[in-house]
Design a protein around this motif. Structure first.
Motif, PDB file in Angstrom:
ATOM      1  N   PRO A 132       3.692   8.407  -8.778  1.00  0.00           N
ATOM      2  CA  PRO A 132       3.343   9.765  -9.240  1.00  0.00           C
ATOM      3  C   PRO A 132       2.150   9.748 -10.199  1.00  0.00           C
ATOM      4  O   PRO A 132       1.997   8.824 -10.996  1.00  0.00           O
ATOM      5  CB  PRO A 132       4.605  10.245  -9.960  1.00  0.00           C
ATOM      6  N   TYR A 133       1.320  10.800 -10.105  1.00  0.00           N
ATOM      7  CA  TYR A 133       0.111  10.822 -10.948  1.00  0.00           C
ATOM      8  C   TYR A 133       0.447  10.874 -12.432  1.00  0.00           C
ATOM      9  O   TYR A 133      -0.342  10.431 -13.276  1.00  0.00           O
ATOM     10  CB  TYR A 133      -0.820  11.973 -10.540  1.00  0.00           C
TER      11      TYR A 133
ATOM     12  N   LEU B 115      11.709  10.738 -12.525  1.00  0.00           N
ATOM     13  CA  LEU B 115      10.768  11.362 -13.456  1.00  0.00           C
ATOM     14  C   LEU B 115      11.286  12.750 -13.887  1.00  0.00           C
ATOM     15  O   LEU B 115      11.249  13.100 -15.066  1.00  0.00           O
ATOM     16  CB  LEU B 115       9.398  11.505 -12.773  1.00  0.00           C
ATOM     17  N   GLN B 116      11.789  13.474 -12.907  1.00  0.00           N
ATOM     18  CA  GLN B 116      12.346  14.809 -13.175  1.00  0.00           C
ATOM     19  C   GLN B 116      13.505  14.718 -14.173  1.00  0.00           C
ATOM     20  O   GLN B 116      13.610  15.520 -15.102  1.00  0.00           O
ATOM     21  CB  GLN B 116      12.828  15.406 -11.849  1.00  0.00           C
ATOM     22  N   LYS B 117      14.355  13.715 -13.977  1.00  0.00           N
ATOM     23  CA  LYS B 117      15.515  13.525 -14.867  1.00  0.00           C
ATOM     24  C   LYS B 117      15.067  13.226 -16.295  1.00  0.00           C
ATOM     25  O   LYS B 117      15.683  13.675 -17.265  1.00  0.00           O
ATOM     26  CB  LYS B 117      16.394  12.387 -14.340  1.00  0.00           C
TER      27      LYS B 117
ATOM     28  N   PRO C 118       0.806  -1.228   0.000  1.00  0.00           N
ATOM     29  CA  PRO C 118       0.000   0.000   0.000  1.00  0.00           C
ATOM     30  C   PRO C 118       0.839   1.278   0.000  1.00  0.00           C
ATOM     31  O   PRO C 118       0.437   2.294  -0.573  1.00  0.00           O
ATOM     32  CB  PRO C 118      -0.829  -0.105   1.292  1.00  0.00           C
ATOM     33  N   VAL C 119       2.026   1.257   0.606  1.00  0.00           N
ATOM     34  CA  VAL C 119       2.902   2.451   0.639  1.00  0.00           C
ATOM     35  C   VAL C 119       3.395   2.775  -0.767  1.00  0.00           C
ATOM     36  O   VAL C 119       3.379   3.927  -1.211  1.00  0.00           O
ATOM     37  CB  VAL C 119       4.090   2.241   1.617  1.00  0.00           C
ATOM     38  N   VAL C 120       3.812   1.734  -1.493  1.00  0.00           N
ATOM     39  CA  VAL C 120       4.287   1.919  -2.876  1.00  0.00           C
ATOM     40  C   VAL C 120       3.126   2.392  -3.755  1.00  0.00           C
ATOM     41  O   VAL C 120       3.272   3.300  -4.582  1.00  0.00           O
ATOM     42  CB  VAL C 120       4.906   0.602  -3.426  1.00  0.00           C
TER      43      VAL C 120
ATOM     44  N   THR D 141      10.423   9.802  -3.203  1.00  0.00           N
ATOM     45  CA  THR D 141      11.518  10.673  -3.661  1.00  0.00           C
ATOM     46  C   THR D 141      12.210  10.081  -4.883  1.00  0.00           C
ATOM     47  O   THR D 141      12.494  10.782  -5.861  1.00  0.00           O
ATOM     48  CB  THR D 141      12.543  10.884  -2.524  1.00  0.00           C
ATOM     49  N   GLU D 142      12.462   8.772  -4.827  1.00  0.00           N
ATOM     50  CA  GLU D 142      13.193   8.106  -5.919  1.00  0.00           C
ATOM     51  C   GLU D 142      12.439   8.243  -7.251  1.00  0.00           C
ATOM     52  O   GLU D 142      13.019   8.630  -8.274  1.00  0.00           O
ATOM     53  CB  GLU D 142      13.392   6.628  -5.572  1.00  0.00           C
ATOM     54  N   LEU D 143      11.142   7.956  -7.238  1.00  0.00           N
ATOM     55  CA  LEU D 143      10.359   8.040  -8.484  1.00  0.00           C
ATOM     56  C   LEU D 143      10.267   9.476  -8.988  1.00  0.00           C
ATOM     57  O   LEU D 143      10.356   9.727 -10.192  1.00  0.00           O
ATOM     58  CB  LEU D 143       8.948   7.463  -8.269  1.00  0.00           C
TER      59      LEU D 143
END
Length: 523
Positions: A208-209, A330-332, A201-203, A324-326
């Motif tokens: 991200p939407y 995604l930003q990269k 459930p945490v994952v 944070t990792e995702l």
């Protein structure tokens, strides 16, 4: 003296160091330093404009003490330009200030080349003939021009520039450039690595939407012949599809996906306004073309080739619920795509410059990067010659304003601001200047206004008696409160033009102090 970064801290947050540097390089000429002109210049001096030249041939009179805070008792009978200039210099000693004690109308008539040395001219309280002449002079010299005038409880501001291009238009509301409806391979590949069926459930609540919507849009397209939701029912159904994937009520990422689903429904490709811009006649460049149009040609080529119908990606993503990792990954992905697009445009810019015989490195990397980041928001403003507007306003617009209750007072003031100049040319004074002639002036101004409307092709149109009486009551007075407001509007437009940020207003801005309304007339 305060360091520039500390001194201008608040405005640097709005237009950045590049905008501030443009202001500090600018040279402004002010014609007439009554309250309207003084208030305009005060705002620019405080903002750190490079240099100012004040032109006014009049002396300070006792009446000036009541409406111009930049003169005092000791200024009476002295040069108004000198007194105002000295006061403005005190406000910001980093600004170079000088004055010329000469009548602006005479200067326009006898020394037109004088104005070519300035970045921008602010012409206040000029009469119609001088406005027309100055406009022509500034157009030929490629000098930006702003007219401002306050008259009793009304006033106007009008920009006159042949062409003004804006890269950083900074609109208040603009759709994020996320390409959820048209993901490129790397974004699609990243989304494919994430399983929405995950049991943790945490994952699940930290996906991200952007990923949720890319996957949902792909799933929808597969079962709908490749098309995305378009009708109201389909959009509703798409939102229900997202909702069905929620496994708990506190999953903010899925709520964000539902709220942002409209970004999937947006049409692919570029907007009609950008399409119009890349097809502009100026997009046929030669060695004399501006950097802006060279980059527009590169953009047009990019859209047709590497961009596959899209503008370069901006490369930024909004805040969203995510691990944070995702989020960082995604930003990269967005940044890498934006950099690749920018590199492709840069290469095209260099090739175009070479082709038209200019130095391939004459447009900086920073300029190209800023252009790419704002490619979807580019704006070009063009303004009619004031003479063309005065002699042949756009008839349907003028008729619409005259008959529209919402615009009737604004257009009435517009006509009367022109009529008082005709009145002054015929009778050597403005209406209402002398108490004993009020009734006669009202009658004369009415006749003048009707004549002006007739000349503009509006036979049979009239203005209300109340408005004509009000205009005569003003007696051409410059009230400080109105002058300060008009000066504030004018200085705001000066900053937009010089920094080339935000979109300057088009048309003639009319302030109606009776009803506290501001309106733009496109004539």
């Amino acid at each position: 003296m305060a360091e520039p970064k500390t001194k201008y801290d608040r405005q640097l947050r709005i237009w950045g160091e590049q905008g501030q540097a443009a202001l500090e390089k600018a040279s402004i000429c002010l014609l007439n330093c009554g309250p309207t002109g003084s208030e305009t210049l005060k705002n620019l001096v405080l903002g750190g404009i490079g240099s100012i030249t004040v032109i006014d041939g009049s002396k300070v009179e006792v009446g000036d003490l009541g409406n111009n805070f930049m003169v005092d008792d000791s200024s009476v009978a002295k040069s108004k330009a000198k007194c105002v200039c000295a006061f403005l210099q005190e406000l910001n000693d980093a600004v170079k200030a000088k004055f010329i004690e000469e009548n602006p109308e005479a200067l326009i008539e006898t020394n037109p080349s004088f104005f070519s040395q300035f970045t921008l001219v602010v012409a206040t309280q000029l009469m119609e003939d001088s406005m027309v002449k100055l406009d022509r002079i500034c157009r030929e010299a490629n000098v930006m021009l702003i007219f401002a005038r306050s008259y009793g409880l009304t006033g106007f501001v009008r920009i006159s520039v042949k062409e003004h291009t804006v890269i950083e238009s900074k609109p208040d509301h603009f759709l994020d450039d996320l390409r959820l409806n048209n993901p490129w391979p790397e974004l699609k590949g990243f989304a494919d690595t994430i399983d929405l069926n995950v049991t943790d459930p945490v994952v699940h609540k930290h996906t991200p939407y952007v990923v949720i919507l890319v996957k949902m849009a792909e799933e929808w397209a597969k079962s709908h012949g490749g098309s995305l939701p378009s009708t109201r029912e389909e959009k509703k159904e798409f939102k229900e599809l997202i909702k069905a994937w929620m496994i708990a009520m506190d999953e903010d990422n899925y709520k964000e996906a539902i709220e942002a689903s409209f970004k999937v429904f947006a049409s692919r490709g570029i907007s009609s306004s950008l399409q119009q811009l890349i097809n502009d006649n100026c997009a046929e460049v030669d060695s004399s073309s501006s950097d802006f149009w060279v980059m527009v040609v590169a953009l047009k080529e990019f859209i047709a080739n590497e961009g596959c119908g899209e503008a370069p990606l901006e490369g930024s993503i909004p805040d969203m619920t995510s691990s944070t990792e995702l989020y960082v990954n995604l930003q990269k992905i967005y940044q890498a795509k934006a950099e690749a697009d920018c590199l492709a445009i840069e290469q095209r810019v260099r090739n175009i410059l070479k082709k038209i015989g200019r130095d391939p490195d004459s447009i900086s990397k920073t300029s190209i990067k800023t252009f790419c980041k704002n490619a979807r928001k580019l704006t070009v403003c063009r303004y009619r010659l004031i003479e063309d507007e005065f002699n042949s306003p756009i008839q349907p617009e003028l008729q619409k304003y005259l008959t529209d209750e919402d615009y009737s007072v604004a257009v009435g003031f517009y006509i009367l601001l022109r009529a008082v100049d005709r009145f002054a040319a015929n009778y050597n004074s403005f209406p209402g200047k002398f108490d004993g002639e009020m009734d006669e002036d009202i009658s004369r101004l009415k006749t003048t206004a009707v004549g002006l409307l007739s000349d503009l092709g509006c036979n049979g149109s009239t203005l209300t008696e109340d408005l004509i009486n009000e205009m005569c009551r003003y007696g051409a007075a410059e009230l400080h409160a109105i002058a300060a407001f008009i000066g504030g509007v004018a200085s705001q437009e000066v900053i937009k033009l010089i920094t080339r940020q935000f979109v300057p207003m088009s048309g003639t801005f009319i302030f109606n102090g009776v009803d506290h309304k501001s309106q733009l007339l496109s004539l």
